[in-house]
Design a protein around this motif. Structure first.
Motif, PDB file in Angstrom:
ATOM      1  N   ILE A   1     -42.282  -3.544 -23.473  1.00 28.99           N
ATOM      2  CA  ILE A   1     -42.803  -4.773 -22.862  1.00 28.99           C
ATOM      3  C   ILE A   1     -42.093  -6.003 -23.426  1.00 28.99           C
ATOM      4  CG2 ILE A   1     -44.842  -6.233 -22.627  1.00 28.99           C
ATOM      5  CD1 ILE A   1     -44.688  -3.755 -20.796  1.00 28.99           C
ATOM      6  N   PHE A   2     -41.807  -6.009 -24.720  1.00 31.04           N
ATOM      7  CA  PHE A   2     -41.071  -7.138 -25.282  1.00 31.04           C
ATOM      8  C   PHE A   2     -39.757  -7.328 -24.540  1.00 31.04           C
ATOM      9  CE2 PHE A   2     -37.608  -8.377 -28.172  1.00 31.04           C
ATOM     10  CZ  PHE A   2     -37.993  -9.692 -28.447  1.00 31.04           C
ATOM     11  N   GLU A   3     -39.038  -6.232 -24.322  1.00 31.52           N
ATOM     12  CA  GLU A   3     -37.752  -6.306 -23.632  1.00 31.52           C
ATOM     13  C   GLU A   3     -37.922  -6.784 -22.194  1.00 31.52           C
ATOM     14  OE1 GLU A   3     -37.476  -3.755 -27.123  1.00 31.52           O
ATOM     15  OE2 GLU A   3     -38.850  -3.753 -25.407  1.00 31.52           O
ATOM     16  N   LEU A   4     -38.983  -6.334 -21.533  1.00 36.33           N
ATOM     17  CA  LEU A   4     -39.217  -6.752 -20.143  1.00 36.33           C
ATOM     18  C   LEU A   4     -39.502  -8.249 -20.062  1.00 36.33           C
ATOM     19  CD1 LEU A   4     -39.617  -5.993 -17.161  1.00 36.33           C
ATOM     20  CD2 LEU A   4     -42.024  -5.547 -17.689  1.00 36.33           C
ATOM     21  N   LEU A   5     -40.330  -8.758 -20.957  1.00 37.41           N
ATOM     22  CA  LEU A   5     -40.655 -10.182 -20.948  1.00 37.41           C
ATOM     23  C   LEU A   5     -39.416 -11.017 -21.274  1.00 37.41           C
ATOM     24  CD1 LEU A   5     -44.175 -10.201 -22.685  1.00 37.41           C
ATOM     25  CD2 LEU A   5     -43.620 -10.026 -20.257  1.00 37.41           C
ATOM     26  N   GLN A   6     -38.603 -10.510 -22.186  1.00 37.57           N
ATOM     27  CA  GLN A   6     -37.357 -11.201 -22.505  1.00 37.57           C
ATOM     28  C   GLN A   6     -36.449 -11.240 -21.271  1.00 37.57           C
ATOM     29  OE1 GLN A   6     -35.927 -12.163 -26.089  1.00 37.57           O
ATOM     30  NE2 GLN A   6     -38.083 -12.683 -25.973  1.00 37.57           N
ATOM     31  N   GLN A   7     -36.400 -10.140 -20.553  1.00 35.14           N
ATOM     32  CA  GLN A   7     -35.579 -10.057 -19.344  1.00 35.14           C
ATOM     33  C   GLN A   7     -35.994 -11.119 -18.331  1.00 35.14           C
ATOM     34  OE1 GLN A   7     -35.643  -6.145 -17.447  1.00 35.14           O
ATOM     35  NE2 GLN A   7     -35.627  -7.135 -15.438  1.00 35.14           N
ATOM     36  N   PHE A   8     -37.292 -11.385 -18.254  1.00 33.38           N
ATOM     37  CA  PHE A   8     -37.798 -12.372 -17.304  1.00 33.38           C
ATOM     38  C   PHE A   8     -37.738 -13.796 -17.856  1.00 33.38           C
ATOM     39  CE2 PHE A   8     -39.256  -8.948 -14.677  1.00 33.38           C
ATOM     40  CZ  PHE A   8     -39.396  -9.494 -13.416  1.00 33.38           C
ATOM     41  N   GLY A   9     -37.115 -13.981 -19.009  1.00 35.18           N
ATOM     42  CA  GLY A   9     -36.939 -15.321 -19.541  1.00 35.18           C
ATOM     43  C   GLY A   9     -38.168 -15.907 -20.197  1.00 35.18           C
ATOM     44  N   MET A  10     -39.121 -15.047 -20.578  1.00 32.79           N
ATOM     45  CA  MET A  10     -40.338 -15.519 -21.221  1.00 32.79           C
ATOM     46  C   MET A  10     -40.145 -15.558 -22.734  1.00 32.79           C
ATOM     47  SD  MET A  10     -44.215 -14.001 -20.845  1.00 32.79           S
ATOM     48  CE  MET A  10     -44.014 -13.847 -19.081  1.00 32.79           C
ATOM     49  N   TYR A  11     -40.772 -16.524 -23.386  1.00 35.84           N
ATOM     50  CA  TYR A  11     -40.656 -16.676 -24.835  1.00 35.84           C
ATOM     51  C   TYR A  11     -41.783 -15.923 -25.537  1.00 35.84           C
ATOM     52  CZ  TYR A  11     -36.755 -19.728 -24.226  1.00 35.84           C
ATOM     53  OH  TYR A  11     -35.509 -20.174 -23.909  1.00 35.84           O
TER      54      TYR A  11
ATOM     55  N   ILE B   1     -47.568  -5.588 -12.914  1.00 33.68           N
ATOM     56  CA  ILE B   1     -46.840  -6.526 -13.771  1.00 33.68           C
ATOM     57  C   ILE B   1     -45.571  -7.063 -13.119  1.00 33.68           C
ATOM     58  CG2 ILE B   1     -45.658  -4.659 -15.000  1.00 33.68           C
ATOM     59  CD1 ILE B   1     -45.708  -6.515 -17.502  1.00 33.68           C
ATOM     60  N   MET B   2     -44.835  -6.241 -12.404  1.00 31.64           N
ATOM     61  CA  MET B   2     -43.573  -6.723 -11.838  1.00 31.64           C
ATOM     62  C   MET B   2     -43.825  -7.799 -10.787  1.00 31.64           C
ATOM     63  SD  MET B   2     -41.456  -5.214 -13.705  1.00 31.64           S
ATOM     64  CE  MET B   2     -39.924  -5.702 -12.912  1.00 31.64           C
ATOM     65  N   ASP B   3     -44.840  -7.611  -9.977  1.00 33.67           N
ATOM     66  CA  ASP B   3     -45.190  -8.637  -8.987  1.00 33.67           C
ATOM     67  C   ASP B   3     -45.633  -9.927  -9.672  1.00 33.67           C
ATOM     68  OD1 ASP B   3     -44.633  -6.797  -7.052  1.00 33.67           O
ATOM     69  OD2 ASP B   3     -46.678  -6.611  -6.282  1.00 33.67           O
ATOM     70  N   LEU B   4     -46.490  -9.793 -10.687  1.00 33.76           N
ATOM     71  CA  LEU B   4     -47.019 -10.979 -11.359  1.00 33.76           C
ATOM     72  C   LEU B   4     -45.930 -11.716 -12.131  1.00 33.76           C
ATOM     73  CD1 LEU B   4     -50.444  -9.555 -12.592  1.00 33.76           C
ATOM     74  CD2 LEU B   4     -50.028 -11.068 -10.643  1.00 33.76           C
ATOM     75  N   LEU B   5     -45.018 -10.975 -12.754  1.00 36.19           N
ATOM     76  CA  LEU B   5     -43.911 -11.624 -13.459  1.00 36.19           C
ATOM     77  C   LEU B   5     -42.998 -12.352 -12.478  1.00 36.19           C
ATOM     78  CD1 LEU B   5     -42.890  -8.997 -16.173  1.00 36.19           C
ATOM     79  CD2 LEU B   5     -43.956 -11.227 -16.550  1.00 36.19           C
ATOM     80  N   GLY B   6     -42.778 -11.758 -11.321  1.00 34.83           N
ATOM     81  CA  GLY B   6     -41.949 -12.415 -10.312  1.00 34.83           C
ATOM     82  C   GLY B   6     -42.554 -13.724  -9.841  1.00 34.83           C
ATOM     83  N   ILE B   7     -43.856 -13.717  -9.574  1.00 40.40           N
ATOM     84  CA  ILE B   7     -44.547 -14.942  -9.137  1.00 40.40           C
ATOM     85  C   ILE B   7     -44.528 -15.979 -10.253  1.00 40.40           C
ATOM     86  CG2 ILE B   7     -46.810 -15.872  -8.501  1.00 40.40           C
ATOM     87  CD1 ILE B   7     -47.308 -13.145  -7.076  1.00 40.40           C
ATOM     88  N   LEU B   8     -44.734 -15.527 -11.484  1.00 40.23           N
ATOM     89  CA  LEU B   8     -44.684 -16.430 -12.635  1.00 40.23           C
ATOM     90  C   LEU B   8     -43.311 -17.090 -12.734  1.00 40.23           C
ATOM     91  CD1 LEU B   8     -46.108 -17.491 -15.204  1.00 40.23           C
ATOM     92  CD2 LEU B   8     -45.228 -15.469 -16.393  1.00 40.23           C
ATOM     93  N   ALA B   9     -42.252 -16.306 -12.548  1.00 37.28           N
ATOM     94  CA  ALA B   9     -40.891 -16.847 -12.604  1.00 37.28           C
ATOM     95  C   ALA B   9     -40.665 -17.854 -11.479  1.00 37.28           C
ATOM     96  CB  ALA B   9     -39.875 -15.714 -12.506  1.00 37.28           C
ATOM     97  N   LEU B  10     -41.196 -17.572 -10.301  1.00 36.81           N
ATOM     98  CA  LEU B  10     -41.046 -18.486  -9.165  1.00 36.81           C
ATOM     99  C   LEU B  10     -41.711 -19.827  -9.457  1.00 36.81           C
ATOM    100  CD1 LEU B  10     -40.410 -19.292  -6.258  1.00 36.81           C
ATOM    101  CD2 LEU B  10     -42.374 -17.923  -5.506  1.00 36.81           C
TER     102      LEU B  10
END
Length: 733
Positions: free
Chosen positions: A546-556, A516-525
């Protein structure tokens, strides 16, 4: 199986044996289902010795490679290099070359035991391997870079995709000034006086014009991924052939290059018989995909022939098409080849539903027979490539139109969680997908019996081996010409519920974890590069944190009104919803407002076998209580007239109640509000019933009004004007 070996296999493959279900209760995966999962992953669970050898082989594959095929690192942190070496090489000089995305190179000399930190040791066949970590003395901008490694005395060169990512997804500055609203629409369901029996990109443009004038900021689309021209009735937008390309059925024939100049087509269009067929398709209550395709495909072929005969004289058009084909590369060619071959084979055998049941020589995209077919059918391959080009052009035009009319986001697209077994994606990249299992969900609120979606999942490790390129391509393609991307079942970035083939029910599966961390990073890029907001559909079974993690990455996040209940059964005030979220009343997997209020979904569920007579009274009672709590909440927030009924006894869903619910959400705290056209049109039938395939005509129901009729509804315009006002100055914010 030996318990120690089983535990080791489970841990190595990232299988979760215990989880919390959608109702907050602990659940456990039975051992028989654990073994079926391992079997689907390729392990011989009937023989301990063989299974142990397979595990050791996969572990050695990791240790025997000095560097991973890919490394995803955050730009805000010091860059690191992790490498593994046999003991005999830890004193050798290593040459590390980092080549940036812009082509600039930096080189370093390292010795593992002198310059690195020993982090792990492992032994295979009496050979000791050591893992070291190095801090790289350089800074890179975010992007896709390359790291190359050479070991003195070793002729092999090793390469790694070094992806440097931002910390968060894109969020427009305008979000700080005001809240936005828009609608979600199933594009095929749109009716107009101009389309050919299915909503198209011209209709989408008209809808954008109408909504922009009412103050909307976005139009959300169902997945518009490529489906199957040879099998138009395979219509689920969530079981596509390719998620990188578009569904050609959405092409507006009238907006194709050469439409007015193509004499052959114009002659056909004026024929009374053709016009009668066209009108019959427009008048149908359900989309007749086969009938639409029978009209549309020949017209598109005529327009492609016009392009070959006349259109290529347009230098700009030809240059754009050639550039599109070059950029599309192998992926575009594979889709066009698949569509051409599928039409060819299904004409011979109507049961040739997809490559898994084609004659053996056609089951590989790289076979000599397939390549010979490609060489002999360049015209058809060019045709399907041209349709993709025109579809992308028409979609881009609508997005530009939305921006020109003042929409902040314009279109938001929807990325499906997977592809069907017959897909181009699996045909062209079979090593990436597990065909011995399918994606689904354990029992939850939307699917009380669990769900099996029939979509083969990606192998997490093979995705890693391919340096995440398939996901990079998917994110990038689906953010193109859109202001936001909705990721269906966003939990797939963390884990997927695998249902091994042969399971009696969808509940006989287990969660398998993804990086997940790799995929979230690529998604953010990709989000930052495309300037696309990311919305994660996080309904169903969601693990803690997971809610908190997605929020951290700026996802709605998603907030569905009917699911937002407190422990006492009351409805949480929309003022207390998270700001970084999109609120909605219903989704495409739920009943419409009228359907919910009148319990039409429960009646339909009984007819379809989803519910039994025994449990139905309890469901009706729960619904009755929920409706009363909703009514109490609306009155408590002064969203209904003082003299409006305060008890749900004999109270049907009317316009006052429907609009009050929508305005209630509009006053809430979520940054985004998404509504549905069906509820403005006071429709009852659902667009999709989860857990069904042939039992209900999913993905076919049209809207009850044409776009032209919608534009004349003054009560809807007044409602939308108030929505816009509440979004700008909502009382609960």
């Amino acid at each position: 199986m030996d318990k120690t070996l089983l535990a080791e296999l489970i841990g190595f493959n990232g299988i979760e044996t215990q989880f919390t279900d959608a109702w907050g209760k602990p659940a456990e995966v039975a051992e028989k289902d654990q073994l079926r999962m391992l079997s689907a992953l390729g392990f011989d669970v009937s023989d301990n010795t063989k299974a142990a050898a397979q595990l050791r082989e996969r572990q050695l594959l990791h240790w025997a490679e000095p560097i991973d095929p890919v490394s995803v690192q955050n730009r805000a942190e010091q860059l690191k290099l992790e490498l593994r070496l046999p003991l005999a090489l830890v004193h050798q000089t290593l040459t590390v070359t980092v080549i940036s995305e812009a082509g600039q190179s930096q080189q370093f000399k390292l010795v593992a035991v002198d310059d690195g930190e020993l982090t792990q040791v492992s032994v295979f066949d009496e050979v000791e391997y050591q893992q070291y970590e190095f801090m790289l003395p350089l800074a890179l901008p975010y992007g896709y870079h390359r790291l190359e490694l050479q070991i003195d005395g070793d002729d092999d060169d090793f390469s790694q995709s070094l992806i440097v990512v931002p910390e968060r997804c894109y969020q427009p500055e305008a979000f700080a000034q005001q809240k936005q609203w828009g609608i979600s629409v199933q594009l095929y369901a749109v009716k107009s006086e101009q389309n050919w029996g299915v909503g198209d990109f011209a209709d989408l443009g008209e809808l954008v014009n109408y909504l922009a004038a009412q103050g909307a900021d976005f139009v959300g689309l169902n997945p518009i991924h490529a489906l199957y021209p040879a099998m138009p009735e395979s219509a689920s937008p969530y079981s596509p052939s390719s998620r990188r390309w578009l569904n050609m059925i959405y092409l507006s024939v009238a907006q194709m290059p050469g439409f007015s100049q193509c004499g052959a087509l114009q002659q056909q269009l004026v024929q009374a018989d053709f016009q009668a067929q066209l009108q019959a398709q427009r008048d149908k209550h359900w989309v007749d995909y086969s009938g639409v395709m029978q009209l549309k495909l020949p017209a598109l072929r005529a327009l492609y022939q016009w392009y070959l005969d006349q259109g290529q004289k347009d230098v700009a058009l030809t240059a754009e098409f050639n550039r599109f084909v070059a950029e599309g590369g192998d992926s575009l060619r594979q889709l066009a080849l698949y569509d051409a071959l599928h039409l060819h084979l299904i004409a011979k055998d109507p049961h040739a539903w997809g490559w898994p049941n084609w004659p053996e020589q056609y089951r590989s995209a790289d076979s000599e027979t397939v390549q010979a077919f490609a060489a002999a059918n360049q015209h058809d391959i060019g045709f399907f490539s041209y349709l993709q080009f025109c579809a992308q052009q028409q979609l881009a035009k609508v997005q530009q139109q939305a921006k020109d009319h003042g929409m902040l986001l314009g279109l938001y697209r929807d990325l499906a969680v997977g592809v069907s077994e017959a897909s181009t994606e699996i045909w062209a990249n079979p090593d990436l997908y597990c065909r011995d299992a399918s994606v689904g969900a354990p029992p939850d609120i939307l699917g009380p019996k669990g769900q099996n979606w029939g979509l083969p999942p990606m192998y997490p490790y093979e995705l890693f081996r391919q340096a995440y390129q398939p996901m990079i391509d998917l994110f990038r393609a689906n953010m193109r010409d859109s202001g936001a991307l909705r990721i269906d079942h966003v939990m797939a970035l963390l884990r997927l519920w695998w249902v091994p083939k042969g399971s009696v029910s969808a509940g006989e599966g287990a969660y398998l974890y993804y990086p997940i961390m790799d995929l979230l990073g690529i998604l953010a890029l990709e989000s930052q590069r495309q300037q696309a907001v990311v919305i994660g559909e996080d309904l169903g079974t969601v693990p803690d944190g997971i809610f908190e993690l997605l929020q951290q990455f700026g996802m709605y996040s998603y907030r569905i009104f009917f699911f937002e209940q407190a422990e006492d059964g009351g409805y949480i005030s929309t003022a207390h919803y998270p700001v970084q979220a999109m609120s909605a009343l219903t989704t495409h997997d739920m009943p419409t407002l009228i359907g919910f209020w009148h319990c039409s979904d429960l009646k339909l569920g009984l007819q379809l076998g989803l519910y039994t007579e025994e449990i139905l009274p309890g469901l009706y009672q729960d619904r009755h209580q929920a409706k009363q709590r909703i009514l109490d909440s609306l009155h408590g927030h002064n969203m209904l007239p003082a003299d409006y009924p305060r008890t749900v006894e004999h109270l049907g869903m009317d316009r006052t109640l429907s609009f009050a619910l929508q305005q209630h959400l509009a006053r809430g705290s979520c940054q985004l509000l998404c509504l549905q056209l069906e509820d403005w049109m006071e429709m009852t039938e659902p667009v999709n019933v989860p857990g069904t395939s042939d039992e209900y005509p999913n993905w076919r129901r049209k809207l009850s009004m044409t776009l032209e009729q919608l534009a004349q509804q003054e009560h809807i315009k007044s409602h939308l004007k108030q929505l816009t006002a509440n979004r700008r100055t909502g009382l609960y914010s």
